[in-house]
Write a protein that holds these residues in place. Structure first.
Motif, PDB file in Angstrom:
ATOM      1  N   GLN A 165       0.528  -0.900  -0.517  1.00  0.00           N
ATOM      2  CA  GLN A 165      -0.311   0.070  -0.365  1.00  0.00           C
ATOM      3  C   GLN A 165       0.981   1.128  -0.035  1.00  0.00           C
ATOM      4  OE1 GLN A 165      -1.905   0.747   3.540  1.00  0.00           O
ATOM      5  NE2 GLN A 165      -0.689  -0.338   5.063  1.00  0.00           N
ATOM      6  N   PRO A 166       0.230   2.262  -0.391  1.00  0.00           N
ATOM      7  CA  PRO A 166       1.079   3.619  -0.786  1.00  0.00           C
ATOM      8  C   PRO A 166       1.449   4.290   1.107  1.00  0.00           C
ATOM      9  CG  PRO A 166      -0.557   3.933  -1.925  1.00  0.00           C
ATOM     10  CD  PRO A 166      -1.140   2.640  -1.240  1.00  0.00           C
ATOM     11  N   MET A 167       2.318   4.695   1.217  1.00  0.00           N
ATOM     12  CA  MET A 167       2.932   5.088   2.373  1.00  0.00           C
ATOM     13  C   MET A 167       3.305   5.947   2.813  1.00  0.00           C
ATOM     14  SD  MET A 167       4.503   1.230   4.303  1.00  0.00           S
ATOM     15  CE  MET A 167       3.501   0.409   3.838  1.00  0.00           C
ATOM     16  N   HIS A 168       3.955   7.334   3.871  1.00  0.00           N
ATOM     17  CA  HIS A 168       4.833   8.285   4.082  1.00  0.00           C
ATOM     18  C   HIS A 168       6.003   7.604   4.644  1.00  0.00           C
ATOM     19  CE1 HIS A 168       3.873   8.481   8.137  1.00  0.00           C
ATOM     20  NE2 HIS A 168       2.685   8.729   7.315  1.00  0.00           N
ATOM     21  N   GLN A 201      13.524  10.004  -1.785  1.00  0.00           N
ATOM     22  CA  GLN A 201      13.861  10.854  -2.315  1.00  0.00           C
ATOM     23  C   GLN A 201      14.594  10.328  -4.061  1.00  0.00           C
ATOM     24  OE1 GLN A 201      15.854  13.068  -0.945  1.00  0.00           O
ATOM     25  NE2 GLN A 201      14.432  14.191   0.520  1.00  0.00           N
ATOM     26  N   ARG A 202      15.745   8.622  -3.790  1.00  0.00           N
ATOM     27  CA  ARG A 202      16.399   8.489  -4.741  1.00  0.00           C
ATOM     28  C   ARG A 202      15.472   7.408  -5.522  1.00  0.00           C
ATOM     29  NH1 ARG A 202      21.410   6.732  -0.647  1.00  0.00           N
ATOM     30  NH2 ARG A 202      22.487   9.625  -0.754  1.00  0.00           N
ATOM     31  N   LEU A 203      14.312   6.618  -4.208  1.00  0.00           N
ATOM     32  CA  LEU A 203      13.562   6.011  -5.470  1.00  0.00           C
ATOM     33  C   LEU A 203      12.749   6.301  -6.870  1.00  0.00           C
ATOM     34  CD1 LEU A 203      12.504   3.484  -1.797  1.00  0.00           C
ATOM     35  CD2 LEU A 203      13.812   2.675  -4.669  1.00  0.00           C
ATOM     36  N   GLN A 204      12.281   8.100  -6.280  1.00  0.00           N
ATOM     37  CA  GLN A 204      11.346   8.989  -7.059  1.00  0.00           C
ATOM     38  C   GLN A 204      12.349   8.743  -7.817  1.00  0.00           C
ATOM     39  OE1 GLN A 204       9.782  12.236  -4.959  1.00  0.00           O
ATOM     40  NE2 GLN A 204       8.254  12.561  -6.924  1.00  0.00           N
ATOM     41  N   ARG A 205      13.686   9.709  -8.027  1.00  0.00           N
ATOM     42  CA  ARG A 205      14.913  10.198  -8.529  1.00  0.00           C
ATOM     43  C   ARG A 205      14.517   8.847  -9.670  1.00  0.00           C
ATOM     44  NH1 ARG A 205      20.511   9.677  -6.732  1.00  0.00           N
ATOM     45  NH2 ARG A 205      19.790   7.516  -6.938  1.00  0.00           N
ATOM     46  N   ASP A 206      14.488   7.748  -9.470  1.00  0.00           N
ATOM     47  CA  ASP A 206      14.924   7.029 -10.790  1.00  0.00           C
ATOM     48  C   ASP A 206      13.290   6.360 -11.530  1.00  0.00           C
ATOM     49  OD1 ASP A 206      17.197   6.871  -9.530  1.00  0.00           O
ATOM     50  OD2 ASP A 206      17.541   4.970  -8.042  1.00  0.00           O
ATOM     51  N   GLY A 207      12.634   6.575 -10.703  1.00  0.00           N
ATOM     52  CA  GLY A 207      11.280   6.959 -11.758  1.00  0.00           C
ATOM     53  C   GLY A 207      10.747   5.162 -10.453  1.00  0.00           C
ATOM     54  N   LEU A 208      11.177   5.191  -9.500  1.00  0.00           N
ATOM     55  CA  LEU A 208      10.519   3.200  -8.603  1.00  0.00           C
ATOM     56  C   LEU A 208       9.524   4.080  -8.264  1.00  0.00           C
ATOM     57  CD1 LEU A 208      13.709   1.845  -8.254  1.00  0.00           C
ATOM     58  CD2 LEU A 208      12.443   1.184 -10.573  1.00  0.00           C
ATOM     59  N   VAL A 209       9.281   4.662  -7.878  1.00  0.00           N
ATOM     60  CA  VAL A 209       7.856   5.368  -6.605  1.00  0.00           C
ATOM     61  C   VAL A 209       7.372   6.928  -7.560  1.00  0.00           C
ATOM     62  CG1 VAL A 209       8.858   4.343  -4.896  1.00  0.00           C
ATOM     63  CG2 VAL A 209       9.051   6.071  -4.929  1.00  0.00           C
ATOM     64  N   GLU A 210       6.390   7.063  -6.903  1.00  0.00           N
ATOM     65  CA  GLU A 210       5.975   8.645  -7.187  1.00  0.00           C
ATOM     66  C   GLU A 210       4.519   8.709  -5.713  1.00  0.00           C
ATOM     67  OE1 GLU A 210       3.716   7.943 -10.461  1.00  0.00           O
ATOM     68  OE2 GLU A 210       1.625   6.687  -9.946  1.00  0.00           O
ATOM     69  N   PRO A 211       4.480  10.256  -5.649  1.00  0.00           N
ATOM     70  CA  PRO A 211       3.737  10.718  -5.221  1.00  0.00           C
ATOM     71  C   PRO A 211       2.208  10.037  -5.267  1.00  0.00           C
ATOM     72  CG  PRO A 211       4.784  12.685  -5.588  1.00  0.00           C
ATOM     73  CD  PRO A 211       5.622  11.304  -6.788  1.00  0.00           C
ATOM     74  N   VAL A 212       1.512   9.814  -3.951  1.00  0.00           N
ATOM     75  CA  VAL A 212      -0.061  10.181  -4.108  1.00  0.00           C
ATOM     76  C   VAL A 212      -1.023  11.860  -3.478  1.00  0.00           C
ATOM     77  CG1 VAL A 212      -2.279   9.045  -3.265  1.00  0.00           C
ATOM     78  CG2 VAL A 212       0.671   7.683  -3.351  1.00  0.00           C
ATOM     79  N   ALA A 213      -1.402  12.133  -4.291  1.00  0.00           N
ATOM     80  CA  ALA A 213      -2.599  12.923  -4.405  1.00  0.00           C
ATOM     81  C   ALA A 213      -3.557  12.551  -3.427  1.00  0.00           C
ATOM     82  CB  ALA A 213      -2.808  13.606  -6.039  1.00  0.00           C
ATOM     83  N   ASP A 214      -3.249  13.256  -2.248  1.00  0.00           N
ATOM     84  CA  ASP A 214      -4.144  13.411  -1.164  1.00  0.00           C
ATOM     85  C   ASP A 214      -4.291  14.618  -1.056  1.00  0.00           C
ATOM     86  OD1 ASP A 214      -3.456  10.689  -0.467  1.00  0.00           O
ATOM     87  OD2 ASP A 214      -1.813  11.156   0.785  1.00  0.00           O
TER      88      ASP A 214
END
Length: 203
Positions: A14-17, A45-58
């Protein structure tokens, strides 16, 4: 790398912070490898940079949560089937210490290798005892399977370390043409100050 892959595995549920990921990572590994919150967010941050995760619009104003991208989910799935490679070994302080102990000549006098080994064996046996006690407690916890498996790894590693110390002692003694000193008795080990080994506070 294990933290990075661990976060991907957790986000596959599931999505998490960042704080949630830190809590879940520590809880599921028995707190054996604690993370600071900075490390958790740096990994995100590194996972987002590498395109593996993205923020969830809450809609709420809580901490920003992240979810896997398609590439992240594929990477998480691949990790389960990819064996852990043993390439360059991690630096082992004990191996380095003993390798230097048999060669260094401080002030022209050799290091007392036998004393180094004896003290380390006492410490390793103490750690082994503590892990074994924790293992017994984990057996009574219906949700303790993950923690029990981590403890198994620590127990096996401590047992292997004691066997290796015996091997080093015998090898050094043969090289010096002497007999190794006897290993400390169980009573001697139990009389030594007890090491701290609690779930979430490993040494």
């Amino acid at each position: 790398m294990s933290v990075r892959q661990g976060f991907l595995a957790l986000l596959s549920e599931q999505p998490m912070h960042g704080y949630q990921l830190r809590q879940e990572f520590e809880a599921r590994t028995g707190g054996t490898w604690p993370l600071n919150i900075g490390q958790a967010y740096t990994t995100l941050q590194r996972l987002q940079r590498d395109g593996l995760v993205e923020p969830v619009a809450d809609d709420d104003e809580g901490p920003e949560r992240f979810r896997l991208t398609d590439a992240g989910r594929a990477e998480a799935d691949a990790w389960w089937l990819r064996p852990v490679e043993r390439k360059a070994p991690a630096r082992d302080e004990l191996a380095i210490k003993l390798a230097l102990a048999v060669t260094v000549q401080p002030d022209g006098h050799g290091v007392d290798v036998a004393a180094v080994i004896q003290r380390q064996r006492t410490e390793s046996l103490r750690a082994l005892r503590d892990y074994t006690l924790l293992k017994r407690d984990a057996a009574d916890d219906p949700d303790g399977l993950a923690w029990s498996l981590v403890l198994d790894s620590l127990v096996f590693a401590a047992e292997a370390e004691v066997r290796w110390l015996d091997h080093v002692e015998s090898t050094v003694a043969r090289a010096a043409g002497t007999r190794p000193a006897p290993a400390p008795a169980a009573a001697e080990v139990s009389a030594a100050p007890r090491a701290t080994a609690s779930r979430g506070e490993q040494r």
